[in-house]
Design an enzyme around this catalytic site. Sequence first.
Site, PDB file in Angstrom:
ATOM      1  CE1 TYR A 180      -4.184  -1.748   0.180  1.00 32.67           C
ATOM      2  CE2 TYR A 180      -2.948  -3.253   1.573  1.00 32.67           C
ATOM      3  CZ  TYR A 180      -4.061  -2.970   0.813  1.00 32.67           C
ATOM      4  OH  TYR A 180      -5.050  -3.909   0.669  1.00 32.67           O
ATOM      5  CB  CYS A 370     -13.700 -12.826   3.092  1.00 34.34           C
ATOM      6  SG  CYS A 370     -12.606 -14.128   2.480  1.00 34.34           S
TER       7      CYS A 370
END
Length: 664
Positions: A180, A370
């Site tokens: 990220y 999920c």
Amino acid sequence: MRFERLFEPMQIGSLKLKNRISMAPMGLAGLVTSEGGFNPRGVEYFVERARHGVGLLITGCAKVEHKIEPFVMPSQPNPTFNRAHFIQTSIEMTERIHAYDSRIFLQMTLGFGRVVHPQTALRNPVSPSPTPNFWDPSIICRELRTDEVEYLIEKFAEAAAIAQESGFDGIEVHAVHEGYLLDQFTLSLFNRRTDQYGGSFENRMRLPVELLKRVKARVGSNFPVMVRYGLKSYMKGIHQGLLPNEDAPEAGRDIEEGIVVAKILEDAGYDAFNADGGVYDSWYWAHPPMYLPEGCYLPLTERLKAHVSVPVIAAGKMGNPTLAEQALLEGQADGISLGRPLLTDPEWAQKVRRGDLEDIRPCIGCHEACLKRIARCRPLSCAVNPQAGREAEYAFSPALREKRVLVIGGGIAGMEAARVCALRGHRVRLLEASGELGGHVVEGSRPEFKEDDRRLLRWYKRQIAALEIEVHLNSRFLPEDTALVVEEAVVVATGSLPFFPPIPGLNPHEDANVLSTRAALMGDGDIGKRVVVVGGGLVGCELAYWLTLKGHEVVIVEMLPNLMQLGDVAYPNKMMLLELLDYHKVKALTGTSIRGREGRNILLDSSGAVDCDTVVLATGYRPENALYRTIASIFPESYLIGDALQPRNIKHAVWSAYETARKL
């Protein structure tokens, strides 16, 4: 095993936790409001895990700003988007969690950078340096200005202060992991800046250090700050992962650099490491599918613990309580982090404490409900626990009137329907035509890497036995048997049958060298050295991988342009399976049809042919629902579920059965 270490208190900074079990941060799709707070679903989601004994809950990542990298709302929580709303929706959640003596950290992200999905971002993505977007390489992420980096740091500190005011017990910095935005600043592959936040190793480490200093100055030294930390990136290059034991250079952060970075972060003042591995380019490491072993990060956390003195929490398929306890006893970690295992079974901690290990519903590593749903901004849930993410509103209640219910078919769908009906107070009779419960999962769980599927089968069989459901094996229900039915409701879960295309010479009913996937997996036929698998969907690819591990030479023939093009396989699972097939040199002939078979030769649509000893047909399934049409014309209260409704996967089987049974 008494699991004393798991339930021993532990310390993170100044905060004492009642045990060493934490809930891993996961995406919060469907659990937040359009103003960046937690909706009632989100509150119940976390409170349910606290109620059943989890010591520390860590939320999915919260955005800290909405100016530089604005997202479609609702997506992530955001303390600074509407401060009053965030506090109001959070404080009741944290108060309720504290009532169970549990603690909760707000995970906060600096941003997504190159890995933001274009459908989520409202503006052109940003990054430390110009780089292609992960999902759409035609989009070039723009480089952040220095003043924008400073703005992000300030907003992070502001968000931390709001989290503290909202009753959170600490924060987790997201992320010097998984690639990220903050991680992109630390990786030389993505950071080619020339200001104080890039270039040299020291400059690349500046952002996570300055961010922590600014946060601590705002919230005080006693407010714990943990970091989600990836010790190793496991990437060969852009969109290329490093498989376990694969010998190739690391393009991201290797373990040696990871240890140096960890020491810098500890010296800066981070209070704990929530450790994992992998980035988006090796997403199967960050979100381990069934092809990775249990405890896949333990070799990393053990190395990390040897070099830092603050607590190290281990994630990565830690749902086996015995493995978790052993890892703590052997010093591989100080605590464990459970993500998907707490989706499948919120009562995990309580059941371990009671010693009811066989009663824990297992995660099967499919990512169907999920990660795959989160990535598409669909509500988070679980393939084998449809109540996950909607704990209160999708619960079932005792039936107002007891009914006699007949369930025809003992696959996953039939067992789930029988289980829920029995729990609601109905009297259930379950008929299964074969000699074993489980349906297609019986053969599908045969490969060694399908241990979690085998656990799920054992769990269902245990539930059926514990509920004293009347089960009749080797009982095929025929249309003429309808006159003998005494039940008021009939649930038809007759599953699916394999579909065999009409290809000359490829009929498993006529040739011993042509097998169905079930026959191949169950060992019902001899498989020669050279094997052609017809069909490159998930079933065919997993079968090819399994046969390769057993020493066969395998060729996959698929008429579509790509393997697993249909079926919508979750991205980490698909990525890893494709890389495994390539690593093991499984040949794939895509965009190729078969004309027929002559002797040992499989004739292709071109002039080519493939020599083989055995052919396995992985060409899909068709619903077996003829019986339902007869039953539905006689019994007003009749239902069709699972593969008999539409052949898909375990999630579809469980969800269709649960939806039917919870209101029957």
